[in-house]
Design a protein around this motif. Structure first.
Motif, PDB file in Angstrom:
ATOM      1  N   LEU A 146     -22.849  -0.125  55.390  1.00  0.00           N
ATOM      2  CA  LEU A 146     -23.071   1.613  55.728  1.00  0.00           C
ATOM      3  C   LEU A 146     -24.491   1.715  55.430  1.00  0.00           C
ATOM      4  CD1 LEU A 146     -19.768   2.985  53.851  1.00  0.00           C
ATOM      5  CD2 LEU A 146     -20.174   2.516  56.399  1.00  0.00           C
ATOM      6  N   ALA A 147     -25.155   0.831  56.017  1.00  0.00           N
ATOM      7  CA  ALA A 147     -26.884   1.268  55.928  1.00  0.00           C
ATOM      8  C   ALA A 147     -27.320   2.472  56.182  1.00  0.00           C
ATOM      9  CB  ALA A 147     -27.345   0.284  56.653  1.00  0.00           C
ATOM     10  N   ASN A 148     -26.589   3.283  57.051  1.00  0.00           N
ATOM     11  CA  ASN A 148     -27.162   4.689  57.411  1.00  0.00           C
ATOM     12  C   ASN A 148     -26.863   5.919  56.526  1.00  0.00           C
ATOM     13  OD1 ASN A 148     -28.372   3.680  59.650  1.00  0.00           O
ATOM     14  ND2 ASN A 148     -26.538   3.990  60.973  1.00  0.00           N
ATOM     15  N   LEU A 149     -25.938   5.467  55.537  1.00  0.00           N
ATOM     16  CA  LEU A 149     -25.545   6.205  54.478  1.00  0.00           C
ATOM     17  C   LEU A 149     -26.136   5.924  53.041  1.00  0.00           C
ATOM     18  CD1 LEU A 149     -21.713   6.605  55.379  1.00  0.00           C
ATOM     19  CD2 LEU A 149     -23.602   8.395  55.795  1.00  0.00           C
ATOM     20  N   ASP A 150     -26.641   6.754  52.362  1.00  0.00           N
ATOM     21  CA  ASP A 150     -27.004   6.665  51.077  1.00  0.00           C
ATOM     22  C   ASP A 150     -25.895   6.931  49.965  1.00  0.00           C
ATOM     23  OD1 ASP A 150     -28.410   6.184  48.611  1.00  0.00           O
ATOM     24  OD2 ASP A 150     -29.757   7.773  48.874  1.00  0.00           O
ATOM     25  N   LEU A 151     -25.177   5.978  49.507  1.00  0.00           N
ATOM     26  CA  LEU A 151     -23.918   5.967  48.717  1.00  0.00           C
ATOM     27  C   LEU A 151     -24.181   6.409  47.169  1.00  0.00           C
ATOM     28  CD1 LEU A 151     -22.085   2.697  49.736  1.00  0.00           C
ATOM     29  CD2 LEU A 151     -21.713   5.271  50.672  1.00  0.00           C
ATOM     30  N   LYS A 173     -17.438   3.906  59.725  1.00  0.00           N
ATOM     31  CA  LYS A 173     -18.488   3.710  60.985  1.00  0.00           C
ATOM     32  C   LYS A 173     -18.100   4.347  62.056  1.00  0.00           C
ATOM     33  CE  LYS A 173     -20.474  -0.171  60.244  1.00  0.00           C
ATOM     34  NZ  LYS A 173     -21.206  -1.344  60.615  1.00  0.00           N
ATOM     35  N   GLU A 174     -16.974   3.556  62.574  1.00  0.00           N
ATOM     36  CA  GLU A 174     -16.038   3.803  63.891  1.00  0.00           C
ATOM     37  C   GLU A 174     -15.707   5.232  64.055  1.00  0.00           C
ATOM     38  OE1 GLU A 174     -13.268   0.714  64.404  1.00  0.00           O
ATOM     39  OE2 GLU A 174     -14.930  -0.937  64.449  1.00  0.00           O
ATOM     40  N   ASN A 175     -15.215   5.861  62.931  1.00  0.00           N
ATOM     41  CA  ASN A 175     -14.206   7.098  62.974  1.00  0.00           C
ATOM     42  C   ASN A 175     -15.273   8.304  62.487  1.00  0.00           C
ATOM     43  OD1 ASN A 175     -11.501   6.257  64.127  1.00  0.00           O
ATOM     44  ND2 ASN A 175     -12.056   4.826  62.336  1.00  0.00           N
ATOM     45  N   PHE A 196     -11.239  -5.164  63.346  1.00  0.00           N
ATOM     46  CA  PHE A 196     -12.594  -4.631  63.319  1.00  0.00           C
ATOM     47  C   PHE A 196     -13.323  -5.757  63.463  1.00  0.00           C
ATOM     48  CE2 PHE A 196     -11.457  -6.316  59.067  1.00  0.00           C
ATOM     49  CZ  PHE A 196     -12.449  -6.794  58.451  1.00  0.00           C
ATOM     50  N   GLU A 197     -14.670  -5.330  63.993  1.00  0.00           N
ATOM     51  CA  GLU A 197     -15.630  -6.541  64.428  1.00  0.00           C
ATOM     52  C   GLU A 197     -16.450  -6.946  62.847  1.00  0.00           C
ATOM     53  OE1 GLU A 197     -16.570  -7.957  67.381  1.00  0.00           O
ATOM     54  OE2 GLU A 197     -14.579  -6.517  67.989  1.00  0.00           O
ATOM     55  N   ASN A 198     -16.453  -8.221  62.911  1.00  0.00           N
ATOM     56  CA  ASN A 198     -17.144  -8.831  61.862  1.00  0.00           C
ATOM     57  C   ASN A 198     -17.901 -10.176  62.356  1.00  0.00           C
ATOM     58  OD1 ASN A 198     -18.168  -9.968  59.573  1.00  0.00           O
ATOM     59  ND2 ASN A 198     -16.123  -9.931  58.453  1.00  0.00           N
TER      60      ASN A 198
END
Length: 419
Positions: free
Chosen positions: A46-51, A80-82, A108-110
């Motif tokens: 989840l690179a786009n989110l700062d956890l 990410k998808e939803n 899911f894609e991996n």
């Protein structure tokens, strides 16, 4: 398999027993990921989110998925998808079993796995369950049994017996080898991963075996669950969470004898332990079942009503206790007669309910009647008669009728001296 000093074969497996057979002492075990490593894994996907901005939400999410890496990757893909907010994901995992399994069954894609690999967590575990059933039937039985009881603190004494102690140990080793259970040092009661527990139930449901195993779990609990003697308190406290889980199942026969008997016995243990609200729930189930199957006047139904009335009394619900105890007493009078021991017990119980409310005069009447019958049927020196005299003396004492209370207490003392 070819052997050569100029090369090596690397096997990967989730089964520790297979690893030892193939590589002997050359086994490299991949340790369980710690909480920090799983947190980093989630952040990577989840690179786009700062956890770090929502640390408590992240920790809550990872705790819900029990820090399992493959589940973490699947959760990240779903988020990410939803476009789900991580803080909202735990609520999805609190849904009904079938919906959680649907969530864990999504592809899911991996790109780190083979293109034709079955990605969903639930599918991966179903394959493992089938493999266990093929290579170690007792281990599959243990997994099936664990799916029908509480997943935490499962004592080995609760598991169905195998043909030998070695077979039992091997079966536990197989389930452990697949990392389905969490074992703590010097602890004989492992946990089954919560999500593995759900997936195992889904496996049984697909195989149309969930009802059968729910019945077997109740039967096994009935075999090992102790009587409500205080000496057994430690043991019944260990088993009670599993009894509660099994009895709540909608897969087992609601009116089955094993289920009703287990509810009755565990209810009495909860009552002895002062857990009156939990005991009430079970006593109501038992009483309603007896009413439906045997009728309101059956002796087993009356015994169930009596236990429920005592529970109400201990909860301070005097009116409900009084109504039930009065009903039990009148029915026993008609069915068994005034002189029967169960009828006399009902009189004493009703009097006690009145006394607890300070209704001394109303308590006195059934106590005097009980005493009269005890003297006539059992004799003055019988222990039940002496108890009745003592109870009536206490009621006189509470009313300030000192002389009458003293006379009765002197009577008891003289009999004790003589006997």
């Amino acid at each position: 398999l070819p052997r050569s000093n100029q090369g090596c074969i690397v096997f990967t497996t989730r089964d520790r027993k297979t690893a030892v057979k193939l590589a002997h002492q050359n086994v490299v075990e991949v340790p369980k990921m710690n909480e920090e490593a799983v947190k980093q894994l989630l952040q990577k996907y989840l690179a786009n989110l700062d956890l770090t901005k929502n640390q408590p939400d992240t920790e809550s999410l990872l705790a819900q998925i029990t820090y399992l890496p493959l589940v973490t990757v699947q959760v990240a893909a779903h988020i990410k998808e939803n476009r789900v907010i991580p803080a909202d994901y735990p609520s999805l995992l609190a849904d009904q079993e079938e919906k959680i399994i649907d969530l864990l069954s999504e592809e899911f894609e991996n790109d780190r796995r083979y293109h034709n690999a079955k990605n969903p967590v639930a599918t991966t575990w179903l394959i493992s369950f089938d493999q266990i059933r093929h290579c170690d039937p007792l281990a599959a039985d243990y997994l099936s049994f664990m799916a029908c009881i509480d997943p935490k603190d499962i004592p080995q004494s609760l598991l169905p017996a195998g043909v030998s102690r070695k077979k039992e140990t091997d079966a536990i080793g197989t389930v452990d080898a697949y990392s389905f259970i969490i074992r703590r040092p010097a602890d004989l009661a492992p946990d089954l991963h919560r999500l593995v527990h759900l997936a195992a139930r889904n496996w049984l449901r697909k195989e149309e075996l969930l009802g059968r195993w729910s019945e077997r779990a109740i039967a096994r609990l009935g075999e090992v669950f102790p009587e409500h003697d205080h000496k057994n308190k430690r043991l019944w406290r260990t088993y009670l969470p599993h009894v509660r889980y099994a009895l709540k199942s909608d897969q087992a026969d609601k009116d089955g004898k094993a289920r009703i008997d287990l509810a009755w016995r565990s209810g009495r243990c909860l009552y002895s332990d002062g857990q009156y609200n939990e005991a009430e729930e079970l006593f109501v189930q038992v009483m309603e079942t007896f009413k439906r199957m045997l009728g309101e006047k059956h002796l087993d139904t009356l015994a169930g009503m009596c236990n429920l009335a005592s529970t109400y009394r201990n909860q301070g619900r005097w009116k409900e206790a009084e109504e039930l105890k009065l009903q039990v007493m009148e029915t026993r009078k008609r069915r068994l007669g005034e002189e029967h021991s169960d009828t006399l017990t009902s009189m004493g119980n009703l009097a006690l309910t009145y006394r607890n409310q300070g209704r001394w005069k109303e308590a006195e009447e059934p106590q005097a009647k009980e005493l009269e019958i005890c003297k006539m049927v059992l004799g003055e020196e019988h222990s039940d008669t002496l108890t009745s005299i003592g109870n009536l003396a206490l009621t006189f004492w509470d009313q300030g009728r000192w002389k009458e209370a003293e006379d009765l207490e002197m009577q008891v003392m003289e009999i004790f001296k003589r006997v």
